[in-house]
Design an enzyme around this catalytic site. Structure first.
Site, mmCIF file in Angstrom:
data_model
loop_
_atom_site.group_PDB
_atom_site.id
_atom_site.type_symbol
_atom_site.label_atom_id
_atom_site.label_comp_id
_atom_site.label_asym_id
_atom_site.label_seq_id
_atom_site.Cartn_x
_atom_site.Cartn_y
_atom_site.Cartn_z
ATOM 1 N N CYS A 1 0.829 -1.202 0.000
ATOM 2 C CA CYS A 1 0.000 0.000 0.000
ATOM 3 C C CYS A 1 0.865 1.254 0.000
ATOM 4 O O CYS A 1 2.086 1.180 0.065
ATOM 5 C CB CYS A 1 -0.915 0.015 1.216
ATOM 6 S SG CYS A 1 0.017 0.127 2.742
ATOM 7 N N ASP B 1 2.815 -34.604 -6.906
ATOM 8 C CA ASP B 1 3.979 -35.148 -6.237
ATOM 9 C C ASP B 1 3.634 -35.127 -4.745
ATOM 10 O O ASP B 1 2.792 -34.351 -4.318
ATOM 11 C CB ASP B 1 5.187 -34.262 -6.546
ATOM 12 C CG ASP B 1 6.359 -34.574 -5.662
ATOM 13 O OD1 ASP B 1 6.687 -35.761 -5.521
ATOM 14 O OD2 ASP B 1 6.944 -33.628 -5.104
#
Lengths: 61, 706
Positions: free
Chosen positions: B39, B441
């Site tokens: 920000c 995996d």
């Protein structure tokens, strides 16, 4: 219709001025960080006491 | 995108001339990653913290890239800035500038410049043309045509270069792509308009059409480029974070060198948690995490003189490694070569755009030729026949068609990027939409890193660590590795009872680490704590599997770990299909087998042993924690830890495909209306301008709507 001799070059030149400005902003890297620039308008104080430009290089190399 | 060298060397290649980093001169920009800034207050915070440092000449935050560009003053480097930033609570990491590639986005800037020139020329020519369309008289019309020509021709010569270049490449290779009809239409429009201007026949000129064509197409191309460039630079940043350097031990002391400079016989120091950069032998006892290479989850104990392969992670204690092979000869490099083999297959994939072009180009060219032949044959008027053919080409030019796909791809890739998924490959989104089987995996993907202990009280953890250190039993070694962060407690009377465990006295009372009914237990005075060495699931793993199976995807687990451990985890996650104990090379074969069955497989993996499979799969994703080679081999990288991103990506890809089809339908509809009008010779430049703009805007709006 002779006025066109003046008006057409004027309109083209004005357009060319806009184009030149647009190309300058491109070269100057003003589209590198659109998100950051949108946020920066919220910052009120100049960040650097030593001068407006010394800390904020707008151009990448 | 080939992996010719080991991942360390790819990143290091441009650095070979500068083995040790010289103190940067003033003017050398340094890039620092700031992953947490989000920000205006963060920008102000970072820049204010750095403003008063004498070692900093200039600093500017790029919020979009979450990156800081720093110019140090002469004779200083970035270390002060880094420590100040970290002290101020910003998570700052130095980036390897050479892995980041050239600063700025030269290609994008060029595209934007071309689009700007085309847009400017289009507006001016259009303004002049309005007078002609509304019926300007002889002299005025002639003058306006000349004005148009003098603006349009130079502008086209600059803006249309990408289309002409791509056409030349495609034709030379004997292929057809979307740029061929575009380039032909632009060229014909400019050429016939120039002829009409010279001859002053009173026929239409198409300068504005050629320019608006150019403008809309360049905008589409820029959108596409920008979406991918952002994702690619973020992926390059992951590589840039891993500086390929090692600490070499010499008689003079320690020095930091480039990994590629290591020679057999060198000794290097590895900190606990570090990845071995080259193959070598251990000079002390160690515990290794081999999961990146083999998929085994359990840490492997290693005695003095044991072989360590590049890519393995040192757990527990620091280790000195005697180098036996250079980086480019190491195991890592040999495994990475698997990627090269499998990679070529995917480049043959042709996207929807190519297929649309293959269908579209002959139809349009055929129609234009037909119109020409008909008018020439029927009226014998060559000039009119050429005008009609040109009008047909321009009116049917794939403005909306060429925007249909990039606009959607850009919008969806951008949405994915904000959700933490980087897609690097241009056709990835389309391939993801075709997926029917998802292969995960296990270690490092479904689970996070090493086996972990569920929360132990600090005291209990300290005792467990101290007891485990006393034994060389694999379970003890695994415990030490899992408890690497806590300091061992002070124990006395340590005794190892073979087959039973370790006993000692702690603050005068008896404690024991040994076999319990279900796995190891820690016996403290008054309590018995079981120590289940479970694998820690990655957040969102359970949800993503349930979600994928509910949506109708086949979910498969493919792992190099032992079948027993794989089964346990598969049952926990609800995965029915498990291939366990698969070695690195066989994973790719396993994927190839599934492809032969007609499945479109998405592979999600992180290890070196997955790279072959990642490259062979129809589409692939890797978590950000994956090895560099795995990230390079996959189409996309997930920045967050949450696995739910996989399901979200697949859902979004399917939505993107739906949007693309809608857009193609809209474009086809426009053409269906425009073609008969053009072939019959009723097309006007005004109509071309209206059709082109409205269809392009409609298609772009459809792409960006939620």
């Amino acid at each position: 219709m002779n006025i066109l001799i003046i008006l057409i070059p004027v309109s083209v030149l004005l357009g060319a001025g806009g184009l030149a400005a647009c190309l300058w902003t491109l070269r100057n890297g003003q589209y590198e960080d659109l998100e950051g620039d949108a946020a920066r308008i919220l910052l009120e104080d100049p960040l650097d006491p030593r001068g407006p430009d010394s800390k904020t290089p707008a151009a990448p190399e | 995108m080939s992996v010719a060298a080991c991942p360390g060397c790819i990143a290091a290649a441009p650095l070979t001339e500068m083995p040790a980093r010289p103190a940067p001169k003033a003017g050398d920009a340094i890039y620092i990653a700031l992953p947490q800034i989000h920000c205006a207050a963060c920008i102000a915070g970072v820049e204010r913290v750095l403003a008063d440092l004498p070692s900093v000449a200039a600093a500017r935050v790029n919020l979009g890239a979450k990156r800081l560009r720093l110019l140090p003053t002469a004779g200083h480097d970035e270390s002060e800035a880094l420590s100040v930033l970290n002290a101020a609570g910003f998570d700052a990491h130095l980036l390897d500038a050479s892995a980041l590639g050239p600063a700025g986005d030269e290609e994008g800037r060029k595209l934007l410049a071309r689009a700007a020139v085309a847009g400017f020329a289009m507006m001016n020519v259009m303004a002049v043309s309005v007078a002609v369309w509304s019926g300007a008289g002889e002299v005025t019309r002639e003058m306006f045509h000349w004005v148009s020509a003098s603006i349009a021709l130079p502008a086209l010569a600059f803006s249309a270069v990408p289309f002409f270049a791509s056409t030349v490449t495609a034709l030379r290779a004997g292929r057809m792509n979307m740029d061929v009809p575009i380039a032909l239409a632009i060229f014909l429009a400019a050429a016939t308009s120039l002829y009409e201007t010279f001859a002053d026949t009173g026929a239409h000129t198409w300068f504005d059409a050629a320019l608006s064509l150019c403008f809309f197409l360049l905008v589409g191309r820029y959108l596409e480029h920008r979406a991918r460039a952002t994702a690619r630079s973020a992926a390059a940043e992951l590589t840039a974070l891993e500086l390929p350097r090692a600490t070499r031990l010499t008689e003079a002391g320690r020095e930091t060198v480039n990994v590629c400079a290591l020679m057999p016989g060198d000794r290097i120091a590895l900190a606990a948690g570090a990845r071995a950069p080259v193959d070598g032998t251990a000079e002390g006892p160690a515990t290794l995490d081999r999961s990146a290479l083999t998929g085994e989850a359990a840490p492997v104990p290693l005695s003095v003189g044991g072989a360590v392969c590049a890519g393995e992670v040192i757990l527990g204690a620091p280790l000195t490694l005697a180098v036996t092979r250079r980086a480019e000869d190491s195991t890592l490099r040999r495994l990475a070569a698997l990627v090269e083999v499998a990679e070529t297959g995917r480049h043959r994939y042709s996207g929807l755009a190519d297929r649309a072009a293959r269908l579209y180009a002959p139809v349009v060219h055929g129609l234009a030729a037909l119109a020409f032949a008909l008018w020439w044959g029927l009226t014998g008027d060559l000039h009119h026949a050429i005008s009609v053919a040109t009008a047909t080409l321009i009116i049917t030019c794939p403005c909306a068609l060429a925007l249909a796909i990039p606009a959607v791809t850009a919008a969806m890739t951008g949405r994915l990027f904000r959700g933490g998924v980087l897609l690097k490959s241009p056709t990835a989104l389309e391939r993801l939409a075709e997926i029917d089987t998802v292969v995960f995996d296990k270690t490092g993907t479904l689970t996070e890193g090493v086996a972990r202990l569920p929360g132990l009280a600090p005291e209990a953890a300290a005792v467990a660590r101290a007891l485990a250190e006393a034994s060389d039993h694999p379970v003890s070694r695994a415990l030490v590795a899992a408890l690497a962060e806590c300091a061992p407690a002070q124990l006395t009377d340590l005794r190892e009872l073979p087959g039973e465990g370790v006993e000692a006295r702690w603050n005068g009372r008896s404690v024991r680490l040994g076999r319990g009914a279900k796995g190891p237990v820690l016996e403290l005075p008054g309590e018995v704590i079981p120590l289940p060495l479970t694998e820690h699931l990655r957040p969102g793993a359970l949800e993503v599997i349930a979600d994928l199976e509910a949506t109708g995807f086949d979910v498969v687990m493919l792992t190099g770990d032992t079948p027993a451990r794989a089964e346990v985890l598969a049952r926990r996650l609800g995965i029915a299909k498990v291939h366990a104990g698969v070695r690195a090379g066989d994973k790719a074969d396993c994927l190839a087998g599934m492809t032969r069955e007609g499945r479109r497989v998405l592979m999600v993996g992180d290890g070196l042993n997955d790279t072959g499979a990642l490259a062979r799969a129809h589409a692939s994703l890797a978590p950000a924690s994956a090895l560099d080679a795995a990230r390079v081999a996959s189409d996309g990288v997930m920045l967050g830890v949450d696995l739910r991103a996989v399901a979200q990506t697949l859902a979004l890809a399917r939505r993107a495909r739906r949007r693309i089809r809608q857009n193609l339908a809209v474009a086809a509809l426009y053409n269906a209306v425009a073609i008969p009008v053009a072939v019959l010779g009723h097309a006007t430049p005004l109509m071309a301008a209206a059709v082109m703009s409205s269809s392009s805007i409609l298609v772009a709006m459809n792409a960006v709507r939620r």
